[in-house]
Design a protein around this motif. Structure first.
Motif, short mmCIF file in Angstrom:
data_model
loop_
_atom_site.label_atom_id
_atom_site.label_comp_id
_atom_site.label_asym_id
_atom_site.label_seq_id
_atom_site.Cartn_x
_atom_site.Cartn_y
_atom_site.Cartn_z
N GLY A 65 -7.00 41.99 101.50
CA GLY A 65 -6.58 40.99 100.52
C GLY A 65 -6.43 39.62 101.16
N ASP A 66 -5.86 39.59 102.37
CA ASP A 66 -5.75 38.33 103.11
C ASP A 66 -7.14 37.75 103.36
N LEU A 67 -8.08 38.60 103.73
CA LEU A 67 -9.43 38.13 104.03
C LEU A 67 -10.12 37.59 102.77
N LEU A 69 -8.54 36.26 100.09
CA LEU A 69 -7.92 34.97 99.81
C LEU A 69 -8.32 33.93 100.85
N GLY A 70 -8.47 34.37 102.10
CA GLY A 70 -8.92 33.46 103.15
C GLY A 70 -10.32 32.95 102.90
N ALA A 71 -11.20 33.83 102.42
CA ALA A 71 -12.57 33.40 102.09
C ALA A 71 -12.55 32.38 100.96
N LEU A 72 -11.71 32.61 99.96
CA LEU A 72 -11.59 31.67 98.85
C LEU A 72 -11.04 30.33 99.33
N ALA A 73 -9.97 30.36 100.13
CA ALA A 73 -9.37 29.12 100.63
C ALA A 73 -10.35 28.37 101.52
N ALA A 74 -11.05 29.08 102.40
CA ALA A 74 -12.01 28.43 103.30
C ALA A 74 -13.15 27.79 102.52
N CYS A 75 -13.67 28.51 101.55
CA CYS A 75 -14.78 27.99 100.75
C CYS A 75 -14.35 26.77 99.95
N ALA A 96 -6.47 23.62 100.85
CA ALA A 96 -6.71 24.61 99.81
C ALA A 96 -5.77 25.78 100.06
N ILE A 97 -5.05 26.19 99.02
CA ILE A 97 -4.10 27.29 99.12
C ILE A 97 -4.49 28.34 98.08
N ALA A 98 -4.76 29.55 98.55
CA ALA A 98 -5.10 30.67 97.67
C ALA A 98 -3.97 31.69 97.75
N GLU A 99 -3.50 32.12 96.58
CA GLU A 99 -2.42 33.10 96.51
C GLU A 99 -2.77 34.12 95.43
N GLY A 100 -2.24 35.32 95.58
CA GLY A 100 -2.49 36.33 94.56
C GLY A 100 -1.50 37.46 94.62
N SER A 120 -3.81 38.75 89.70
CA SER A 120 -4.02 37.32 89.46
C SER A 120 -4.25 36.63 90.81
N ILE A 121 -5.01 35.57 90.74
CA ILE A 121 -5.28 34.74 91.92
C ILE A 121 -5.15 33.29 91.48
N ARG A 122 -4.51 32.50 92.33
CA ARG A 122 -4.37 31.06 92.07
C ARG A 122 -4.98 30.30 93.25
N LEU A 123 -5.67 29.24 92.93
CA LEU A 123 -6.22 28.34 93.95
C LEU A 123 -5.69 26.94 93.67
#
Length: 167
Positions: A65-67, A69-75, A96-100, A120-123
Motif C-alpha cells: 500500500g505504501d508503494l 501511494l508512493g507511486a502516485l505521489a511520485a508521479c 504531492a501527498i497521497a493518503e488512503g 479511498s485515496i486522496r492526492l
C-alpha cells in the motif's frame, strides 16, 4: 533545464513514429526468505517490501500500500514539476501527498463484506508559487491530473490479466 527543449525531439519522433511512444515497464517480485517480505526488481532498482504490521508483517519497511501511494505521489510530484516548468510557472515548493484508507479485515479474510484494497485515496498538491495567478494554478492542477500516469491508471483502470505458472 529547458524542459520544452529536452522534450521537443522526443515529441517530434513520437509524432513521426507513434510506435516508438509505446513502452513496456515491468516489476518482478521475489522471495527473500520470509513469508512477510519480498524484493521487487524494477529493472533499474530493487525495492524491498514487507507486509504491514496490521497483517502480521514486521511493519518496519514499505508495504505494498505504501508503494502504491508512493507511486502516485511520485508521479504527481514529477508531473506537477514538469507542467510548471513547461508552462513557465515559477514555484518555490511543490509537494504531492497521497493518503488512503484500508480495512485490514478484508485482506485478512475475516469479514467478507470488508473490501480488499483501498477504500479511498486522496492526492493533495501543495504548491508555493507566489507570482502565479489563480488561473495558472488551476491550469497546473488540471494538467497535473490529466498527465499523471499513475493517477489516470487508478481513475480508469486497464484490464488486468492474472495467471499462475506451475514450474
Amino acid at each position: 533545464m529547458d524542459l520544452r527543449e529536452r522534450q521537443a525531439p522526443l515529441k517530434e519522433g513520437y509524432r513521426e513514429r507513434p510506435e516508438d511512444a509505446r513502452i513496456s515497464l515491468s516489476a518482478r517480485g521475489s522471495e527473500t526468505g520470509e513469508a512477510v517480505a519480498c524484493s521487487v526488481d524494477l529493472g533499474r532498482l530493487v525495492q524491498q517490501a514487507e507486509a504491514h504490521g496490521g497483517v502480521g508483517g514486521p511493519g518496519t519497511g514499505a508495504c505494498s500500500g505504501d508503494l502504491l501511494l508512493g507511486a502516485l505521489a511520485a508521479c504527481a510530484q514529477i508531473t506537477c514539476q514538469m507542467v510548471a516548468a513547461a508552462t513557465g510557472i515559477e514555484t518555490e515548493r511543490i509537494e504531492a501527498i497521497a493518503e488512503g484508507e484500508i480495512d485490514l479485515r478484508g485482506t485478512l479474510g475475516i469479514d467478507r463484506e470488508a473490501p480488499v484494497g483501498f477504500e479511498s485515496i486522496r492526492l493533495r498538491l501543495e504548491v508555493e508559487a507566489p507570482n502565479a495567478t489563480a488561473e495558472e494554478l488551476e491550469g497546473l492542477h488540471a494538467r497535473t491530473e490529466r498527465y499523471c500516469t499513475v493517477l489516470q491508471t487508478l481513475l480508469e483502470p486497464p484490464p488486468i490479466e492474472t495467471s499462475l505458472v506451475a514450474i
